[in-house]
Design an enzyme around this catalytic site. Structure first.
Site, PDB file in Angstrom:
ATOM      1  N   LYS A  80      -1.689 -13.749  -7.442  1.00  0.00           N
ATOM      2  CA  LYS A  80      -3.009 -14.118  -6.912  1.00  0.00           C
ATOM      3  C   LYS A  80      -2.857 -14.561  -5.455  1.00  0.00           C
ATOM      4  O   LYS A  80      -1.911 -15.285  -5.115  1.00  0.00           O
ATOM      5  CB  LYS A  80      -3.593 -15.249  -7.767  1.00  0.00           C
ATOM      6  CG  LYS A  80      -5.035 -15.618  -7.443  1.00  0.00           C
ATOM      7  CD  LYS A  80      -5.525 -16.711  -8.399  1.00  0.00           C
ATOM      8  CE  LYS A  80      -6.964 -17.119  -8.133  1.00  0.00           C
ATOM      9  NZ  LYS A  80      -7.404 -18.232  -9.007  1.00  0.00           N
ATOM     10  N   SER A 155     -11.925 -17.165 -10.987  1.00  0.00           N
ATOM     11  CA  SER A 155     -11.674 -16.578  -9.692  1.00  0.00           C
ATOM     12  C   SER A 155     -10.537 -15.554  -9.680  1.00  0.00           C
ATOM     13  O   SER A 155     -10.488 -14.696  -8.803  1.00  0.00           O
ATOM     14  CB  SER A 155     -11.366 -17.690  -8.681  1.00  0.00           C
ATOM     15  OG  SER A 155     -10.171 -18.365  -9.035  1.00  0.00           O
ATOM     16  N   SER A 179     -10.111 -20.425 -14.150  1.00  0.00           N
ATOM     17  CA  SER A 179      -9.859 -19.171 -13.416  1.00  0.00           C
ATOM     18  C   SER A 179      -8.674 -18.341 -13.884  1.00  0.00           C
ATOM     19  O   SER A 179      -8.466 -17.234 -13.393  1.00  0.00           O
ATOM     20  CB  SER A 179      -9.690 -19.467 -11.934  1.00  0.00           C
ATOM     21  OG  SER A 179     -10.954 -19.725 -11.383  1.00  0.00           O
TER      22      SER A 179
END
Ligand code: GLN
EC number: 6.3.5.7
Length: 491
Positions: A80, A155, A179
């Site tokens: 990420k 997210s 997330s």
């Protein structure tokens, strides 16, 4: 699709260790897959093909030299874009960090390299990890491989989309309010939020420091556990890191895989009775409860009265911390700088940079947080929210005196169409209705696929006491052994 991209991390590592394939071949297969599908999925913000192949060659050389390889050596991983990667662009999904190449690696990234995993690149995310769909990424949304017109969660939607699209067998996410778990749920993949402090925040771009928790994402529970073990454990560079070894999550996942939950007591939270959740999701959850019972678990209902206030408390605490954390993005130290023509004051340049560099959701959070912390309102908002946080923690502590773990659906709804919730922030915030209490408490939570509703994946969330991450892996692995894994239609 190349055969290698559909394999689990465990299988890939065994093939590499046994010399049946090379890490370079494995990496190339995944890079080819990314080239074939990522224009449609948009899981990646940056693919580091050169770095990945170099890392893979190093693993192959070590094997050729007869050096011992770890359990994940040669396995590709997608990271990420919230984690600092030395020399590799790190944007946090924001224009304000566009072009920034960190001079150092986050601890998690260092540990990934030390484990011999091969970093393929950086995955898309909502700007500064604020969101539930990746639609707030400054670089456009990622798409759900189950249905490209739908969101992959957020997210960390890029990480979960990369797994579901077979672009990577492993990925790293970060979970502040859900997330990791929510994107896992809506893409039919596994996502685990470790105990807060169980994984290092060093080099994680801060959103809400008392909640931010990096963690593993994978297509199977055992793969997630192996990744958890590789990245977890004490880090002296993170002041809130817990000075204890990682609970034995790998052994727990293996134990759970036998499908026997005899002696395990699980609690269903009364306050998560389904209000605000889709009936299809609740139906899958009820079936899952039956399955867990058949596996030998004892299931009871437990009231956690303050969970109802978790969402409002979170939306005061997280924005308050973010308003402070994001003050460092001032156009001087990192990334974007706007309006510095020699005639403007420093303050004007900072203001123009922040105006141009932050998207609307990030600005909304900074404004809410600044307001909640302002004198005169501090006690009424931030102070009150902290009290609620304590009450939620007490609910968890009391619950865990009666049961080993709590279970719920991970998210109240399946993947929604892109654009469906962007006009109303509250509708977006509801995606984390069931995941946020765990963050406020600091315990671990995992999402494991448990069924389909209208052809779209539903996740079961298992919540455990702090530093009992192993318990949730055992339950998740047992469920996986009963319901199997879920494969999206071919892209
Ligand atoms: N969706 C939540 C938010 O927008 C949680 C985000 C996260 O866990 N990073 O704040």
């Amino acid at each position: 699709m190349s055969d290698l991209t559909t394999k689990t991390a465990v299988e890939i590592a065994a093939l590499v260790a046994g010399g049946e394939t090379s890490a370079v071949e494995v990496t190339q297969a995944h890079l080819d897959r990314i080239a074939a599908v990522d224009d449609r999925v948009h899981a990646f913000l940056h693919v580091d093909a050169e770095g990945a192949l170099a890392a893979a060659r190093a693993v192959d050389e070590r094997r050729a030299a007869g050096e011992p390889l770890g359990p994940l050596a040669g396995v590709p991983v997608a990271v990420k874009d919230v984690l600092a990667t030395k020399g590799v662009p790190t944007t946090v999904g924001s224009k304000i960090l566009e072009g920034w190449r960190p001079p150092y690696d986050a601890t998690i990234v260092e540990r990934l390299r030390a484990a011999g995993t091969v970093m393929l690149g950086k995955t898309n995310m909502d700007e500064f990890a604020m969101g539930s769909s990746t639609e707030y990424s400054a670089y456009g949304p990622s798409r759900n491989p189950w249905d490209l017109s739908r969101i992959p969660g957020g997210s960390g939607g890029g990480s979960s989309a990369a797994l579901a699209a077979y672009e990577a067998p492993l990925a790293i996410g970060s979970d502040t309010g859900g997330s990791i778990r929510q994107p896992g749920a809506v893409t039919g993949t596994v996502g685990a939020k470790p105990t807060y402090g169980g994984t290092s925040r060093y080099g994680l771009v801060a959103f809400s420091s008392s909640l931010d928790t990096p963690g593993p994402c994978a297509r199977t529970v055992l793969d997630a556990a192996l990744l958890h073990e590789a990245i977890g454990g004490h880090d002296p560079r993170d002041s809130t890191s817990i000075p204890q070894p990682v609970p034995d999550v790998v052994a727990a996942a293996k134990r759970g895989a036998s499908g026997d939950l005899t002696g395990v007591k699980l609690g269903i939270v009364t306050e998560f009775s389904g209000e605000g959740a889709e009936p299809g999701v609740m139906a899958v959850f009820r079936d899952t409860v039956d399955t867990l019972t058949k596996l030998g678990a004892e299931i009871v209902e437990i009231s956690c009265p303050h969970f109802t206030y978790a969402l409002p408390a979170y939306y005061l605490i997280a924005p308050s911390e973010c308003s402070s954390n994001l003050a460092r993005f001032d156009g001087v130290r990192f990334g974007l700088r706007v309006g510095d023509d020699g005639n403007r004051s420093l303050e004007e340049v900072m203001s123009l940079t922040r105006e141009a560099g932050f998207g609307p959701e990030v600005k909304r959070r900074i404004m809410i947080g600044t307001y909640a912390l302002s004198s005169g309102y501090y006690d009424a908002y931030y102070g009150q929210a902290q009290k609620v946080r304590t009450l939620i923690t007490r609910d968890f502590t009391a619950a865990f005196e009666q049961v080993d773990a709590l279970i719920s659906p991970t998210t109240p709804f399946v993947a929604f169409p892109i654009g469906a919730r962007t006009s109303d922030p509250y509708q977006m915030y509801l995606a984390d209705l069931f995941t946020i209490p765990t963050n406020l408490y600091g315990g671990p939570g995992i999402s494991v696929p448990c069924g389909l509703s209208d052809g779209l994946p539903v996740g079961l969330q298992v919540m455990a006491p702090t530093m009992a991450d192993d318990r949730m892996y055992r339950v998740a692995a047992a469920l996986e052994s009963a319901v199997g894994t879920f494969t999206p239609p071919a892209l």
